[in-house]
Design an enzyme around this catalytic site. Structure first.
Site, PDB file in Angstrom:
ATOM      1  N   ARG A 103       7.944  14.238 -14.618  1.00  0.00           N
ATOM      2  CA  ARG A 103       7.605  12.831 -14.481  1.00  0.00           C
ATOM      3  C   ARG A 103       6.848  12.541 -13.186  1.00  0.00           C
ATOM      4  NH1 ARG A 103       5.108   9.987 -16.769  1.00  0.00           N
ATOM      5  NH2 ARG A 103       6.288  10.787 -18.558  1.00  0.00           N
ATOM      6  N   LYS A 138      -7.053  -2.279  -0.604  1.00  0.00           N
ATOM      7  CA  LYS A 138      -6.102  -2.850  -1.567  1.00  0.00           C
ATOM      8  C   LYS A 138      -5.501  -1.724  -2.410  1.00  0.00           C
ATOM      9  CE  LYS A 138      -8.508  -7.277  -1.659  1.00  0.00           C
ATOM     10  NZ  LYS A 138      -9.294  -8.241  -2.450  1.00  0.00           N
ATOM     11  N   LYS A 170     -13.309 -10.504   9.224  1.00  0.00           N
ATOM     12  CA  LYS A 170     -13.182 -11.274   7.993  1.00  0.00           C
ATOM     13  C   LYS A 170     -13.259 -12.766   8.297  1.00  0.00           C
ATOM     14  CE  LYS A 170     -11.770  -9.445   4.524  1.00  0.00           C
ATOM     15  NZ  LYS A 170     -12.478  -9.016   3.300  1.00  0.00           N
ATOM     16  N   GLU A 200     -18.011 -10.243   7.707  1.00  0.00           N
ATOM     17  CA  GLU A 200     -18.068 -10.931   6.416  1.00  0.00           C
ATOM     18  C   GLU A 200     -18.748 -12.286   6.570  1.00  0.00           C
ATOM     19  OE1 GLU A 200     -14.700 -13.306   4.105  1.00  0.00           O
ATOM     20  OE2 GLU A 200     -14.403 -11.136   3.943  1.00  0.00           O
ATOM     21  N   ASP A 222     -19.634 -11.994   0.788  1.00  0.00           N
ATOM     22  CA  ASP A 222     -18.398 -12.252   0.059  1.00  0.00           C
ATOM     23  C   ASP A 222     -18.555 -13.335  -1.003  1.00  0.00           C
ATOM     24  OD1 ASP A 222     -15.585 -11.806  -0.361  1.00  0.00           O
ATOM     25  OD2 ASP A 222     -15.220 -13.731   0.608  1.00  0.00           O
TER      26      ASP A 222
END
Length: 282
Positions: A103, A138, A170, A200, A222
């Protein structure tokens, strides 16, 4: 392009943590109960659907962590294309060892092959352009290194591995620091010349500020629609590397790549991927 394997020592802690989670406090109770000691078998990991292989290295480590005496024959290397029925790996030895590692090996291999397969689909949409597909941060906590390796197996490229890799400003950094120009001036005053800088922007006005102020190597465009992306490429005139990000669905990749951006980053490659269907049969 062949992707070199990661050092086993980097992957071994991931494998051991997964095995400890699965084996619990006293090991594989089912196998200990029903499989007589000394029973030897041959098993194969097979593809049940088409895709791109990833995770064979970590699957191998899972089997050998349970039983170093298992004989493993990897038939399809990471990065290979597979069709339903293809044998990815053959395992020979103690049946109990094979079943106890099954597994964990399949969980890694299926998840990573899913990432590689989705990445390959995104890359195919950029055919005929210079645009590269890249992942993001992410990722599944604790699994970033192998998930980013799977992106490479699918023909994509890697973005930052951690916050310490580069400066990526960002929208929240810009808001907290008081604007695009204050951020870029702080970077020019304090950042090492060895560190690359990406910023960004949400609008073409912000892009104009970046181009005027200087101090960035890459601009992240963005959540811009396709006509705006095309205008951003024209404004930049090759002076900076451009990365399109946000809302990058598979069906949109070809039209975004046609705008001339250098990179398209997609968090979906790692956070929304479907596990590729692989099975182990004795």
């Amino acid at each position: 392009m062949t992707t070199p394997p990661l050092p086993d020592m980097i992957l071994e802690p991931l494998v051991r943590a997964a095995l400890m989670e699965d084996l619990g406090t006293c090991g594989d109770l089912t196998t200990r109960t029903v499989i007589p000691a000394g029973t030897r078998q041959t098993a194969q990991i097979r593809a049940r659907e088409p895709g791109i292989v990833s995770g064979m290295q970590i699957a191998r480590l899972a089997f050998h962590a349970v039983d170093p005496e298992l004989e493993l024959d990897v038939r399809k290397a990471d990065g290979s294309r597979i069709a339903p029925g293809d044998v990815l790996m053959e395992i020979r030895g103690e049946a109990a060892s094979i079943l106890s590692a099954e597994r964990v090996a399949l969980n890694f291999a299926g998840r990573l092959a899913g990432i590689a397969t989705m990445t390959a689909a995104f890359v195919a949409e950029t055919s005929g352009t210079r645009t590269r597909i890249t992942c993001t941060r992410k990722t599944t906590p604790g699994l970033r290194i192998v998930e980013k390796q799977a992106v490479l197996h699918g023909g994509g490229f890697n973005h930052r591995f951690s916050l310490s890799d580069a400066i990526l400003v960002k929208d929240n950094h810009i808001a907290a620091a008081g604007g695009v120009r204050p951020v870029l001036r702080a970077i020019k005053a304090q950042a090492s010349h060895m560190v690359r800088v990406e910023i960004e922007v949400d609008t073409l006005d912000q892009l104009a500020e970046v181009l005027d102020e200087g101090g960035a190597d890459v601009v992240l465009l963005d959540n811009m629609d396709t006509p705006t992306l095309r205008e951003a490429v024209a404004m930049t005139e090759g002076r900076l590397c451009l990365e399109a990000s946000g809302n990058m669905r598979l069906e949109r990749i070809a039209e975004v790549a046609a705008t001339g951006v250098d990179y398209i980053s997609a968090g979906a490659l790692t956070h929304s991927v479907r596990t590729l269907d692989l099975g182990l049969d004795i």
